[in-house]
Design a protein around this motif. Structure first.
Motif, short mmCIF file in Angstrom:
data_model
loop_
_atom_site.label_atom_id
_atom_site.label_comp_id
_atom_site.label_asym_id
_atom_site.label_seq_id
_atom_site.Cartn_x
_atom_site.Cartn_y
_atom_site.Cartn_z
N ALA A 1 -87.06 3.55 13.03
CA ALA A 1 -85.89 2.99 13.69
C ALA A 1 -85.87 1.47 13.56
N LEU A 2 -87.04 0.83 13.71
CA LEU A 2 -87.11 -0.63 13.57
C LEU A 2 -86.73 -1.03 12.15
N TRP B 1 -81.23 3.14 17.83
CA TRP B 1 -81.09 4.34 18.66
C TRP B 1 -80.60 5.53 17.84
N VAL B 2 -79.64 5.26 16.94
CA VAL B 2 -79.09 6.34 16.11
C VAL B 2 -80.14 6.91 15.17
N THR B 3 -81.00 6.05 14.64
CA THR B 3 -81.96 6.49 13.64
C THR B 3 -83.33 6.76 14.23
N ALA C 1 -76.68 -6.19 19.56
CA ALA C 1 -76.16 -4.91 20.05
C ALA C 1 -76.09 -3.90 18.91
N LEU C 2 -75.67 -4.36 17.73
CA LEU C 2 -75.58 -3.46 16.57
C LEU C 2 -76.96 -2.97 16.15
N ALA C 3 -77.94 -3.89 16.16
CA ALA C 3 -79.30 -3.50 15.78
C ALA C 3 -79.85 -2.47 16.76
N ALA C 4 -79.60 -2.69 18.05
CA ALA C 4 -80.06 -1.73 19.07
C ALA C 4 -79.41 -0.37 18.87
N MET C 5 -78.12 -0.37 18.55
CA MET C 5 -77.41 0.89 18.32
C MET C 5 -77.94 1.59 17.08
#
Length: 276
Positions: free
Chosen positions: A245-246, A233-235, A226-230
């Motif tokens: 982003a990846l 998304w933020v970056t 979840a943190l990685a997905a967030m």
């Protein structure tokens, strides 16, 4: 039965990797996200479990602080964050993947995982690094340096394989050389680092199998995903096609894993049925 299941899983993964290798880069990017972010991330999900309970609060605070600093650094100065991430990752891979190996082997393993994809896919790797935020001044020099050092490291590892025999090292190095960068690195990362580290952690925690390991670590693994997905998304900058982003999401979780965990990790009791 277990061996058959593992063979079947590897056949499915190999087929998926080959299919991704001949697909557009967006598909390769998705493959890398799934392979590294879902399968590969499992080995770091036990970071908290190998820290003594009395140190866990401080560990979590340091872990979270490094995540925030990493994201801020990547957002403010990706041109410096990217090479820093590559160097830190190479050191981590070399240290973890051959703990009992000679110094030259450890150096070669660390360099190879990062640099070997640039050997046969120089222009593709250069485009990926550019999209990830590499400074214009380094867009010619760094890919060339990676290609040269990657060729040397991979050659050394293949010679070692010929002399000693090591099927995972052969398969991982071949994937890094022959498959497109996203697919090759993902495959090499799993074969040479993530899966062996997961197996080691599973044994350390005394888990009977991988299902038991996932049951023991799923809260942390779910939070990490979840943190990685967030973070992604933020970056997420539309102009980089999701590459930056990846990289930012992976760095946000990888950097504390490789910098913070070693300072807090404590030796665990041997797995059930084993003795020193």
């Amino acid at each position: 039965m277990m061996r058959r299941q593992r063979h079947a899983a590897w056949l499915v993964f190999a087929a998926a990797a080959l299919a991704a290798a001949v697909s557009p880069q967006k598909v390769q990017l998705v493959f890398a996200g799934v392979a590294i972010g879902l399968v590969g991330m499992a080995h770091g999900a036990s970071d908290l479990a190998i820290v003594q309970p009395k140190k866990q609060r401080l560990f979590l605070a340091c872990y979270g602080l490094v995540i925030v600093l990493c994201l801020v650094w990547w957002h403010q100065s990706p041109a410096w964050a990217l090479p820093g991430f590559l160097v830190a990752s190479a050191l981590h891979f070399g240290w973890e993947d051959a703990p009992d190996g000679a110094l030259l082997e450890r150096i070669a393993r660390g360099i190879s995982l990062i640099a070997t994809p640039a050997v046969c896919y120089h222009s593709e790797y250069r485009a990926i690094l550019t999209a990830a935020g590499l400074a214009p001044a380094a867009r010619d020099l760094l890919p060339v340096a990676l290609a040269v050092t990657g060729a040397i490291a991979a050659s050394g590892l293949l010679i070692m394989v010929a002399l000693r025999g090591n099927a995972p090292l052969l398969a991982g190095t071949a994937a890094l050389l022959l498959l497109p960068p996203f697919v090759g690195f993902s495959t090499g990362f799993l074969l040479l680092h993530a899966l062996p580290q997961t197996e080691q952690r599973r044994r350390q925690l005394g888990c009977a199998d991988y299902a038991d390991y996932l049951r023991a670590t799923w809260p942390v693994l779910t939070s990490a995903i979840a943190l990685a997905a967030m973070a992604a998304w933020v970056t997420f900058p539309t102009e980089s096609g999701g590459v930056r982003a990846l990289f930012a999401a992976l760095a946000a979780l990888a950097i504390p894993h490789l910098l913070v965990t070693p300072w807090f990790a404590s030796p665990l009791a041997p797995p059930h049925g084993e003795t020193h």
